[in-house]
Write a protein that holds these residues in place. Structure first.
Motif, PDB file in Angstrom:
ATOM      1  N   GLY B 165       0.993  -1.498  -0.161  1.00  0.00           N
ATOM      2  CA  GLY B 165      -0.397   0.060  -0.146  1.00  0.00           C
ATOM      3  C   GLY B 165       0.562   1.293   0.283  1.00  0.00           C
ATOM      4  O   GLY B 165       0.795   2.454  -0.871  1.00  0.00           O
ATOM      5  N   ASP B 193      -4.946  -5.505  -1.150  1.00  0.00           N
ATOM      6  CA  ASP B 193      -5.944  -5.772  -0.385  1.00  0.00           C
ATOM      7  C   ASP B 193      -7.649  -5.297  -0.822  1.00  0.00           C
ATOM      8  O   ASP B 193      -7.253  -3.633  -0.566  1.00  0.00           O
ATOM      9  CB  ASP B 193      -5.722  -5.832   1.377  1.00  0.00           C
ATOM     10  CG  ASP B 193      -4.792  -7.469   1.447  1.00  0.00           C
ATOM     11  OD1 ASP B 193      -5.606  -8.113   0.416  1.00  0.00           O
ATOM     12  OD2 ASP B 193      -3.945  -7.331   1.779  1.00  0.00           O
ATOM     13  N   VAL B 194      -8.709  -4.607  -0.222  1.00  0.00           N
ATOM     14  CA  VAL B 194      -9.574  -4.360  -0.274  1.00  0.00           C
ATOM     15  C   VAL B 194      -9.729  -3.223   1.013  1.00  0.00           C
ATOM     16  O   VAL B 194      -9.763  -2.390   0.468  1.00  0.00           O
ATOM     17  CB  VAL B 194     -11.190  -4.928   0.013  1.00  0.00           C
ATOM     18  CG1 VAL B 194     -11.981  -5.424  -1.011  1.00  0.00           C
ATOM     19  CG2 VAL B 194     -10.502  -6.307   1.081  1.00  0.00           C
ATOM     20  N   THR B 195      -9.236  -3.475   2.213  1.00  0.00           N
ATOM     21  CA  THR B 195      -9.030  -2.134   2.705  1.00  0.00           C
ATOM     22  C   THR B 195      -8.300  -1.451   2.221  1.00  0.00           C
ATOM     23  O   THR B 195      -8.121   0.478   2.711  1.00  0.00           O
ATOM     24  CB  THR B 195      -8.785  -3.012   4.111  1.00  0.00           C
ATOM     25  OG1 THR B 195      -7.371  -3.305   4.368  1.00  0.00           O
ATOM     26  CG2 THR B 195      -9.831  -3.557   4.944  1.00  0.00           C
ATOM     27  N   VAL B 196      -6.923  -1.584   1.963  1.00  0.00           N
ATOM     28  CA  VAL B 196      -5.917  -0.678   1.161  1.00  0.00           C
ATOM     29  C   VAL B 196      -6.271  -0.166   0.245  1.00  0.00           C
ATOM     30  O   VAL B 196      -6.178   1.129  -0.602  1.00  0.00           O
ATOM     31  CB  VAL B 196      -4.725  -1.355   1.855  1.00  0.00           C
ATOM     32  CG1 VAL B 196      -3.609  -0.715   0.560  1.00  0.00           C
ATOM     33  CG2 VAL B 196      -4.542  -2.005   2.179  1.00  0.00           C
ATOM     34  N   GLN B 197      -6.991  -1.005  -1.088  1.00  0.00           N
ATOM     35  CA  GLN B 197      -7.891   0.016  -2.181  1.00  0.00           C
ATOM     36  C   GLN B 197      -8.610   0.707  -1.980  1.00  0.00           C
ATOM     37  O   GLN B 197      -8.825   1.742  -2.162  1.00  0.00           O
ATOM     38  CB  GLN B 197      -8.367  -1.496  -2.928  1.00  0.00           C
ATOM     39  CG  GLN B 197      -9.396  -0.914  -3.425  1.00  0.00           C
ATOM     40  CD  GLN B 197     -10.258  -2.229  -4.765  1.00  0.00           C
ATOM     41  OE1 GLN B 197      -9.783  -2.489  -5.269  1.00  0.00           O
ATOM     42  NE2 GLN B 197     -11.363  -2.788  -4.175  1.00  0.00           N
ATOM     43  N   ALA B 198      -9.729   1.063  -1.169  1.00  0.00           N
ATOM     44  CA  ALA B 198     -10.951   1.875  -0.357  1.00  0.00           C
ATOM     45  C   ALA B 198      -9.631   3.403   0.066  1.00  0.00           C
ATOM     46  O   ALA B 198      -9.989   4.479  -0.641  1.00  0.00           O
ATOM     47  CB  ALA B 198     -11.437   0.946   0.752  1.00  0.00           C
ATOM     48  N   GLN B 199      -8.596   2.679   0.407  1.00  0.00           N
ATOM     49  CA  GLN B 199      -8.044   4.145   1.373  1.00  0.00           C
ATOM     50  C   GLN B 199      -7.264   4.842  -0.217  1.00  0.00           C
ATOM     51  O   GLN B 199      -7.547   5.729  -0.454  1.00  0.00           O
ATOM     52  CB  GLN B 199      -6.502   3.723   2.090  1.00  0.00           C
ATOM     53  CG  GLN B 199      -7.406   2.999   3.636  1.00  0.00           C
ATOM     54  CD  GLN B 199      -5.940   2.783   4.400  1.00  0.00           C
ATOM     55  OE1 GLN B 199      -4.510   2.172   3.750  1.00  0.00           O
ATOM     56  NE2 GLN B 199      -6.336   2.234   6.150  1.00  0.00           N
TER      57      GLN B 199
ATOM     58  N   GLU D  47      -8.064 -10.886   4.294  1.00  0.00           N
ATOM     59  CA  GLU D  47      -6.847 -10.204   3.184  1.00  0.00           C
ATOM     60  C   GLU D  47      -5.804 -11.146   3.713  1.00  0.00           C
ATOM     61  O   GLU D  47      -5.808 -11.666   4.134  1.00  0.00           O
ATOM     62  CB  GLU D  47      -6.470  -9.135   3.633  1.00  0.00           C
ATOM     63  CG  GLU D  47      -8.132  -7.722   3.714  1.00  0.00           C
ATOM     64  CD  GLU D  47      -7.765  -6.495   4.295  1.00  0.00           C
ATOM     65  OE1 GLU D  47      -7.463  -5.345   3.802  1.00  0.00           O
ATOM     66  OE2 GLU D  47      -7.219  -6.707   5.371  1.00  0.00           O
ATOM     67  N   SER D  48      -5.019 -10.885   2.289  1.00  0.00           N
ATOM     68  CA  SER D  48      -4.058 -11.275   2.602  1.00  0.00           C
ATOM     69  C   SER D  48      -3.061 -11.836   3.343  1.00  0.00           C
ATOM     70  O   SER D  48      -2.684 -10.086   3.879  1.00  0.00           O
ATOM     71  CB  SER D  48      -2.925 -10.713   0.578  1.00  0.00           C
ATOM     72  OG  SER D  48      -2.890  -9.611   1.172  1.00  0.00           O
ATOM     73  N   LEU D 251     -14.311  -4.250   6.838  1.00  0.00           N
ATOM     74  CA  LEU D 251     -14.321  -4.769   5.004  1.00  0.00           C
ATOM     75  C   LEU D 251     -15.535  -4.985   3.658  1.00  0.00           C
ATOM     76  O   LEU D 251     -15.349  -4.339   3.043  1.00  0.00           O
ATOM     77  CB  LEU D 251     -14.778  -6.468   5.983  1.00  0.00           C
ATOM     78  CG  LEU D 251     -13.135  -7.295   5.641  1.00  0.00           C
ATOM     79  CD1 LEU D 251     -13.061  -8.610   5.937  1.00  0.00           C
ATOM     80  CD2 LEU D 251     -11.860  -6.613   4.264  1.00  0.00           C
ATOM     81  N   ALA D 254     -15.434  -1.315   3.143  1.00  0.00           N
ATOM     82  CA  ALA D 254     -14.370  -1.117   2.212  1.00  0.00           C
ATOM     83  C   ALA D 254     -14.924  -1.538   0.763  1.00  0.00           C
ATOM     84  O   ALA D 254     -14.054  -1.193  -0.058  1.00  0.00           O
ATOM     85  CB  ALA D 254     -13.050  -1.219   2.529  1.00  0.00           C
ATOM     86  N   ILE D 255     -15.317  -3.199   0.603  1.00  0.00           N
ATOM     87  CA  ILE D 255     -15.614  -3.610  -0.966  1.00  0.00           C
ATOM     88  C   ILE D 255     -16.574  -2.310  -1.478  1.00  0.00           C
ATOM     89  O   ILE D 255     -17.262  -2.327  -1.194  1.00  0.00           O
ATOM     90  CB  ILE D 255     -15.983  -4.441  -0.472  1.00  0.00           C
ATOM     91  CG1 ILE D 255     -16.020  -5.622  -2.242  1.00  0.00           C
ATOM     92  CG2 ILE D 255     -17.286  -5.092  -0.058  1.00  0.00           C
ATOM     93  CD1 ILE D 255     -16.578  -6.572  -2.143  1.00  0.00           C
ATOM     94  N   VAL D 271     -11.338   3.924   7.049  1.00  0.00           N
ATOM     95  CA  VAL D 271     -10.485   1.827   7.012  1.00  0.00           C
ATOM     96  C   VAL D 271      -9.128   3.212   7.599  1.00  0.00           C
ATOM     97  O   VAL D 271      -8.751   3.824   7.424  1.00  0.00           O
ATOM     98  CB  VAL D 271     -10.486   1.781   5.833  1.00  0.00           C
ATOM     99  CG1 VAL D 271      -9.242   0.708   5.571  1.00  0.00           C
ATOM    100  CG2 VAL D 271     -11.719   1.559   4.835  1.00  0.00           C
ATOM    101  N   GLY D 273      -5.421   2.630   9.176  1.00  0.00           N
ATOM    102  CA  GLY D 273      -4.475   1.842   8.769  1.00  0.00           C
ATOM    103  C   GLY D 273      -3.697   0.675   7.462  1.00  0.00           C
ATOM    104  O   GLY D 273      -5.087   0.490   6.635  1.00  0.00           O
ATOM    105  N   GLU D 274      -2.612  -0.533   8.157  1.00  0.00           N
ATOM    106  CA  GLU D 274      -2.605  -1.198   6.779  1.00  0.00           C
ATOM    107  C   GLU D 274      -2.770  -2.936   8.047  1.00  0.00           C
ATOM    108  O   GLU D 274      -2.755  -2.753   9.534  1.00  0.00           O
ATOM    109  CB  GLU D 274      -1.364  -1.174   6.342  1.00  0.00           C
ATOM    110  CG  GLU D 274      -1.720  -0.052   5.164  1.00  0.00           C
ATOM    111  CD  GLU D 274      -0.950  -0.256   3.767  1.00  0.00           C
ATOM    112  OE1 GLU D 274      -0.191  -1.473   3.954  1.00  0.00           O
ATOM    113  OE2 GLU D 274      -0.104   0.903   3.670  1.00  0.00           O
ATOM    114  N   ARG D 290      -6.418  -0.740  14.970  1.00  0.00           N
ATOM    115  CA  ARG D 290      -6.904   0.350  13.904  1.00  0.00           C
ATOM    116  C   ARG D 290      -9.196   0.226  14.267  1.00  0.00           C
ATOM    117  O   ARG D 290      -9.725   0.510  13.119  1.00  0.00           O
ATOM    118  CB  ARG D 290      -7.471  -0.781  12.721  1.00  0.00           C
ATOM    119  CG  ARG D 290      -5.832  -1.245  11.719  1.00  0.00           C
ATOM    120  CD  ARG D 290      -5.932  -2.528  11.285  1.00  0.00           C
ATOM    121  NE  ARG D 290      -6.236  -1.619   9.512  1.00  0.00           N
ATOM    122  CZ  ARG D 290      -6.588  -3.105   8.605  1.00  0.00           C
ATOM    123  NH1 ARG D 290      -6.268  -3.833   8.557  1.00  0.00           N
ATOM    124  NH2 ARG D 290      -6.624  -1.662   7.408  1.00  0.00           N
TER     125      ARG D 290
END
Lengths: 334, 326, 400, 323
Positions: B165, B193-199, D47-48, D251, D254-255, D271, D273-274, D290
């Motif tokens: 990210g 990842d989805v959460t990072v994608q959103a950011q 997530e991964s 999640l 965010a989707i 959303v 942090g990572e 988070r």
């Protein structure tokens, strides 16, 4: 960053210790276990007296169990107390001066490898799939396919007998001031031009001969490495950034050099290995010839000394490659 | 009436590969309007990335821009055809007026240089800073803008020291370094990842508002389209199938391909009894189907579809479709 | 612009050449041959046969690779039949008190009075010996030694490459697949061998091994007979076999570590592929996974390396005999001729030049072939040919 | 009903080494428990790096578990050896994400499918007929019998992989992101085939994916994983309608939703942090750094247990625990 590098080097250095131990073990097996009866040969061949044989056996601990023999050998190597049975001088003393000759020869060869191999490899890559590329690729294959002992005589005939542009007898004296103990570098450092020219005149042809095959290998390797680096996504991104061609190639080259450096280190070791033939043909008193002599006379303490030295050079070259690698590529340090 | 910043006319790019001539895109035409986010959607190999790269001649050998025009309207009112510019002229536009963000942040960045250097370099090559050193200084502000914590120290990091990210933020930072007028984001979140994608999507929107830039978003994810774009261009097998606003495309899709595509995507907020799949496979672009390229998979295909290539027609204001049914 | 496109398309089309038809015939014949033993083989492997044909087409379109193949075939033929094609036996040298046939320059001819024993009778006759490429320091015919020497080089070459790389590949596969301690141990040992410059190790080994090997040979008559047959030598040369075989053992020992490294590397990447995990998931034993699944997938680049190393072995072997190790007279050997010539250079230039040319040609042949194989084994090349040939044949139909 | 598969307290730690010493552990899977019933699909999302793939592989013992019990048809898989292990290998199968690397490129389709069948000694009268039958059941045909994988598209390759799984007639299949490398149009096709086969043969699936939409479409029940732990388990419909754990909520918010109207109406949550590295996961509830609802002194100290909040719906969060 520096701490990372230090740690990396320690880790890398540790793996060399078993290698060195292994190398001495292999030489030990080759020198002591395989031959039928080396002692007789050292004592002067078939006619050697029983007394002389006994004395040599005692001196080299050959009447002891194998681990004692091995320990005696390794200890002798590290304290330079292992004597060459032929002239009763310590082995490393015998090797010392000869190594400088060999090192200088390898240095010249290495220079040719780099100045032929790198640029031609890059040109080949830049003009890929063109007639130039095809020619250079075949040229590289010819370099690789021509044995030293053939090319050497071709060159001697051309440069020595035909054009007389080189000399084949003796070696020029070292310059008076010793800094690195490598004559040609010392001559350059002390601005001793006449000596420098002498060194170059004597060494350029053997160096060229020795380096030509490795130059072919390097050409091929550099070409592939450059093309691989050029085809990465990061190159496209640089273009998308609007980076001009010159700087783009600088990025590609730096990336391509990462694997090339390892090959160069291996090649330096490989060049040393090729020296027995080159030194014999060009009449240079280096360790390659010393090793040959030692083998012919079954002079194993000398042989062990030489191979041990080769292994150390190889290991050091690898270490230097690793350091350069770590300097160029930040990823290696972790 | 919105004014276009880019007009793409009959763009055609072929790839002369080992296997033959791949007709990657053929007669692609659409406009990008000032200040909008335009999404270019389609499946793998439909030519959406090629289209975006062809805009600034970023087509690598064996690819070749065969014909077409890309008219670029500058702020000062002048217009240039980007495909007619020479290497140096187009280089000055790339990364400066038109910037790119690529899919995979791991492979976009050069692993051997610090992120500060790479951002600084982007400014230096366009003369925005005198040297790289000054560029690295400015890079701190850029990193702050793309919301990377602790930017003073991060400029000295190498790419491998950052998470995926964070790397993509750096790539975005390089993209906005010269304050571009058009930002082309080529699948900017596919590798994340989805959460990072959103950011990241949020960040792109934020920056777009701030700099009043135009964004061309290339994606295969219809969800991303629905949430970020105002208009959509749907591509299929190297051709434009349909163009419209997101409401037009999602609520009144006209092209059978768009219709099928929307029915094939599972929506996590809706109850789905059965997903509908599109029969057949994506055609080989070396020997694409004659007539409408979708006809072998189309439930409504008739004789005409097999023979004639459908023209792009405007059915309602701003809603164009290339299909013989209309 | 569009003209350029058409021109490009036109240039990329291919027609079947005569060579293509020949290679098709050979491959079809081979397939029918296997089909005799394995029912339905041809039908089940049609994809593979098609692939082979395409590989052959790719080869047919690369002149350097074809040249390499040609040289290699000649080398193999000479390697098998060379000793029987030689005009004189490899150890024949005329003894005459009136003149010396030693170091005769190329093209010279001598009349000889020959005395031999045939069927128990002493026979006298006169003949002449024509030294097309000169004679060596003993007065032996260089042509004959070159031809007989092809066998020496060939047998050493084949067996060293059969054994050395096989050991290396197996160790590499095991090392890469298991990882951990097994890997660590194998790689440390490999490193030790790699830390020796190959030539030095080979020199040392070929110096110390002969006595042991000779002792072994003397104790085992079957081994003696086998080796004499293999190298096509006379029974009286049995005592020189030890030195010759020392080179063989030395080079096998030198030649495996490189392969261990390379195949370990490829195995490491290849085992990341999910089909390996899929094979484990259905419970296949490691042996099957290693040799049926991983090996066929990593063998491509290794085959290229092997091809090029056929040349490398010749170079090194001749280098050793140049240094006076390994094959010594009367055993026919290319490197040994150069060794002799080096002592009389430049007067006896032919002793360096002709064996030199032979060595360079053969080694270059292997290298060209290997380099060509690299392209042939690349699936992209084959796809392209398939497409272009298809397109060409289609075009032909429509115009007809 | 007896579950086909019961996982209890499954853990998998990978050592992190430096200079020959182990300096830490990657806690890829850290105490995961769930069960799967016959004919059911259990979805696993996250997530991964959350450990969902490791979970799938550990269950099949492609990776040896560090700790925990895996009971398959009444037998503890971690204790199986020899013949019994082969029995397990036959009845529990896996289908992988990447269709390009999961088939051996040097084998024909016939060999790919027949090799395991022969190995497990399954009697087949006419192998060709048998393989053709299988290919037909996944939408391919006899033309494809002696071809190599490179001659097929991604979707077709996944079908071949599916035929290979079918050939062994398993009870249970791990589907490790089987469609994430495919285009949407092909994905729908494969998902439908999987559903049809389940109806016909009564397979149980463990469906691993990062795509919430796909998981919702496929699963009867599902679990949400975060940093090696299950944070929420329950019927799929229920979790989507009423996500309880803040991570699940994050999640879902965010989707991206492929419907502009629903997207505009969607409830959004910031959303933050990572995902942190699994080497040194945060103390207490792993999501607390988070989490917008994190309570200092509780969430960062104590780990919440997985508790049943409504019928069959479990969640590991202090919001629903210590009230």
């Amino acid at each position: 960053m520096v701490a990372g590098l230090g740690k990396f080097l320690v880790r890398r250095g540790l793996t060399f210790i078993p290698t060195l131990i292994g190398v001495t073990l292999i030489v030990f097996i080759i020198a002591y276990v395989i031959p039928a009866n080396p002692v007789k040969a050292w004592a002067g061949g078939e006619k050697a007296s029983q007394a002389a044989v006994e004395m040599i056996k005692k001196e080299y601990h050959l009447d002891q169990p194998w681990y004692d023999q091995y320990w005696f050998l390794v200890k002798g190597l590290f304290t330079n107390s292992l004597l060459d049975p032929l002239n009763q001088e310590p082995v490393f003393t015998n090797i010392g001066n000869r190594f400088i000759v060999t090192f200088q020869l390898a240095l010249f060869a290495f220079l040719f490898v780099v100045i032929i191999g790198l640029p031609l490899g890059i040109i080949s890559a830049l003009k890929r799939n063109s007639a130039t590329d095809m020619t250079l690729r075949i040229l590289a294959l010819i370099f690789i396919s021509t044995p030293i002992y053939v090319i050497a005589y071709l060159f001697i005939w051309l440069f020595f007998l035909h054009w007389s542009t080189t000399t084949l007898a003796g070696i020029p004296p070292s310059p008076p001031h010793k800094i690195t103990h490598v004559p040609v570098i010392d001559a350059l450092l002390t601005l001793d031009w006449s000596n420098f020219v002498q060194q170059v005149e004597r060494f350029w042809l053997p160096g060229f001969t020795l380096g030509i095959a490795a130059a072919g290998v390097l050409m091929r390797f550099t070409r592939n490495s450059f093309l691989e680096a050029y085809s990465r996504d990061s190159t496209l991104f640089l273009k998308a950034k609007g980076v001009p061609k010159g700087r783009l190639y600088r990025h590609v080259l730096k990336n391509a050099l990462v694997p090339v450096i390892t090959i160069l280190a291996l090649q330096f070791g490989g060049l040393l290995a090729g020296t027995p033939i080159t030194e014999t043909i060009f009449n240079l008193p280096g360790i390659g010839r010393y090793a040959l002599q030692a083998i012919m006379y079954l002079d194993f303490p000398a042989l062990i000394g030489v191979t041990f030295l080769y292994a150390i050079v190889f290991v050091t070259a690898n270490l230097i490659a690793d350091i350069l690698y770590a300097i160029i590529d930040p990823r290696v340090r972790f | 009436m919105p004014e276009p910043i880019i007009e793409i006319k009959n763009l055609r790019v072929y790839f002369y590969t080992y296997a033959g001539v791949v007709k990657a895109i053929e007669d692609v035409s659409f406009n990008i309007y000032r200040g909008e986010t335009l999404a270019l959607v389609g499946e793998t190999g439909c030519g959406k990335s090629v289209t975006s790269r062809a805009l600034t001649q970023l087509i690598e050998s064996p690819g070749r821009i065969v014909s077409g025009q890309v008219l670029y309207h500058r702020d000062d009112g002048s217009t240039v055809d980007l495909l007619k510019l020479n290497d140096e002229e187009i280089r000055e536009i790339r990364g400066n007026e038109i910037a790119y963000i690529f899919q995979d942040p791991h492979s976009s960045l050069d692993p051997l240089y610090t992120v500060g250097y790479q951002i600084g370099e982007a400014m230096e090559v366009h003369g925005k800073v005198k040297n790289i050193k000054e560029g690295i200084g400015r890079a701190v502000n850029i990193l702050r803008e793309v919301l990377i914590p602790d930017p003073e120290n991060r400029v000295r990091n190498y790419p491998h020291e950052l998470s995926g990210g964070m790397k993509q933020r750096v790539v975005i930072g390089i993209g906005i370094a010269n304050n571009p007028r058009l930002l082309i984001a080529d699948e900017p979140t596919t590798a994340l990842d989805v959460t990072v994608q959103a950011q990241i999507l949020e960040l792109i929107n934020e920056l777009k508002r701030k700099y009043n830039a135009t964004v061309l978003l290339i994606t295969h994810n219809l969800g991303v389209v629905a949430e970020t774009a105002q208009r959509v261009v749907v591509m299929y097998a190297g051709k434009v199938a349909e163009i419209g606003s997101i409401d037009q495309i999602f609520h009144n899709p006209l092209h059978p391909y768009t219709v099928a595509l929307l029915r094939a995507v599972p929506n996590p907020l809706k109850k789905i009894e059965k997903l509908e799949s599109i029969p057949g496979t994506v055609p080989n672009l070396i020997t694409p189907p004659k007539g409408c390229r979708f006809h072998p998979r189309c439930p409504f295909a008739e004789e005409r579809c097999r023979k004639e290539v459908p023209e792009l027609k405007e059915i309602e204001p701003g809603h164009w479709v290339a299909c013989h049914r209309y | 612009m569009s003209e350029k496109v058409e021109e490009l398309e036109a240039r990329e089309e291919y027609e079947m050449t005569i060579l293509d038809r020949v290679s098709d015939r050979i491959i079809d014949a081979f397939a029918s041959f296997i089909n005799i033993f394995k029912k339905d083989w041809r039908r089940r492997n049609q994809s593979k046969i098609k692939e082979w044909k395409l590989m052959a087409y790719a080869m047919n379109r690369s002149p350097p690779a074809l040249l390499g193949l040609f040289i290699v075939i000649i080398y193999i033929i000479l390697g098998i039949f060379g000793p029987y094609m030689a005009p004189w036996s490899y150890d024949f040298f005329p003894v005459n008190y009136n003149f010396s046939t030693q170091l005769a320059p190329p093209g010279s001819t001598y009349f000889l009075n020959v005395t031999t024993i045939e069927n128990g009778y002493i026979v006298h006759y006169t003949t002449n010996i024509h030294y097309l490429l000169g004679s060596d320091v003993y007065g032996r015919d260089v042509v004959s030694i070159l031809l007989a020497g092809a066998r020496t080089a060939f047998v050493l070459d084949i067996f060293i490459i059969l054994i050395g790389p096989t050991i290396g590949i197996i160790l590499g596969l095991i090392s890469g697949y298991y990882g951990g301690k097994v890997d660590e141990t194998i790689m440390r040992i490999t490193d030790m061998f790699l830390a020796f410059p190959g030539l030095i190790l080979a020199i040392a080994l070929s110096a110390v091994l002969p006595t042991r090997i000779q002792n072994f040979l003397n104790a085992h008559t079957w081994a003696q007979t086998l080796m004499l047959k293999l190298f096509a030598l006379h029974a009286r040369d049995v005592n020189n076999l030890g030195k010759l075989l020392a080179v063989f053992v030395a080079l096998v020992i030198v030649w495996w570590p490189g392969y261990a490294r390379v195949s370990r590397g490829s195995t490491l990447t290849e085992k990341e592929n999910l089909y390996v995990e899929a094979a484990r998931a259905v419970g296949l034993p490691t042996r099957t996974i290693l040799f049926r699944h991983i090996l066929p997938n990593i063998i491509g680049p290794i085959l290229v390396m092997i091809t090029m190393d056929f040349g490398g072995v010749i170079l090194t072997e001749a280098g050793l005999s140049f240094l006076g190790l390994g094959a010594v007279p009367p055993i026919p050997d290319w490197g040994n001729l150069i060794n002799q010539g080096s002592q009389y250079f430049p007067q006896a230039w032919w002793l360096v030049a002709f064996p030199g040319i032979v060595i360079v040609t053969v080694v270059l042949g292997w290298n060209l072939l290997g380099d060509g194989l690299r392209d042939v084994l690349d699936p992209r090349t084959r796809r392209s040919l398939e497409f272009k040939l298809k397109k060409k044949s289609k075009g032909g139909e429509s115009s007809a | 009903m007896e579950p086909v598969l019961k996982v209890e307290g499954l853990r998998k730690y990978f050592p992190v080494k430096s200079l020959l010493r182990t300096i830490g552990w990657v806690k890829a899977v850290d105490g995961v428990s769930f069960e799967i019933y016959p004919g059911e699909t259990f979805g696993l999302v996250g997530e991964s790096g959350c450990g969902k793939t490791t979970t799938g592989r550990t269950i099949l013992r492609l990776i040896e578990p560090t700790e925990g019990k895996i009971v398959f048809n009444g037998k503890d898989v971690t204790q199986l050896k020899g013949r019994e292990m082969l029995w397990f290998r036959r009845h529990a199968q896996i289908m992988f994400q990447d269709p390009y690397s999961s088939l051996d490129p040097r084998q024909t389709v016939f060999n790919i499918i027949m090799e395991p069948v022969k190995f497990h000694g399954i009697e087949v009268d006419d192998p060709e007929e048998f393989v053709i039958r299988l290919l037909e059941s996944v939408g391919l045909n006899e033309m494809h019998l002696y071809r190599y994988p490179h001659e097929f598209s991604g979707g077709q390759r996944q079908r071949i992989a599916l035929a290979k799984v079918l050939a062994l007639q398993p009870d249970f299949v791990v589907l490790d992101e089987p469609t994430s490398a495919l285009d949407v149009s092909v994905q729908a096709n494969i998902l439908n085939t999987l559903k049809d086969l389940q109806k016909k043969h009564g397979f149980s699936y463990l469906f691993i994916s990062h795509d919430l939409g796909v998981v919702k479409y496929m699963s009867h029940r599902m679990g949400v994983m975060y940093l090696g732990k299950l944070v929420e388990v329950g019927p799929a419909e229920r979790i989507f309608d009423n996500p309880l754990h803040p991570y699940t909520q994050m999640l879902l918010s965010a989707i991206p939703i492929p419907d502009p109207e629903l997207a505009r109406k969607k409830k959004r949550m910031e959303v933050k942090g990572e995902p942190p590295s699994p080497i040194n996961p945060p103390s207490g509830c792993r999501f607390h750094p988070r989490c917008p609802f994190a309570k200092a002194g509780l969430c960062d100290k104590e780990e919440p247990p997985l508790v049943e909040v409504e019928k069959d719906h479990y969640v590991a969060c202090w919001l629903y625990g210590k009230a």
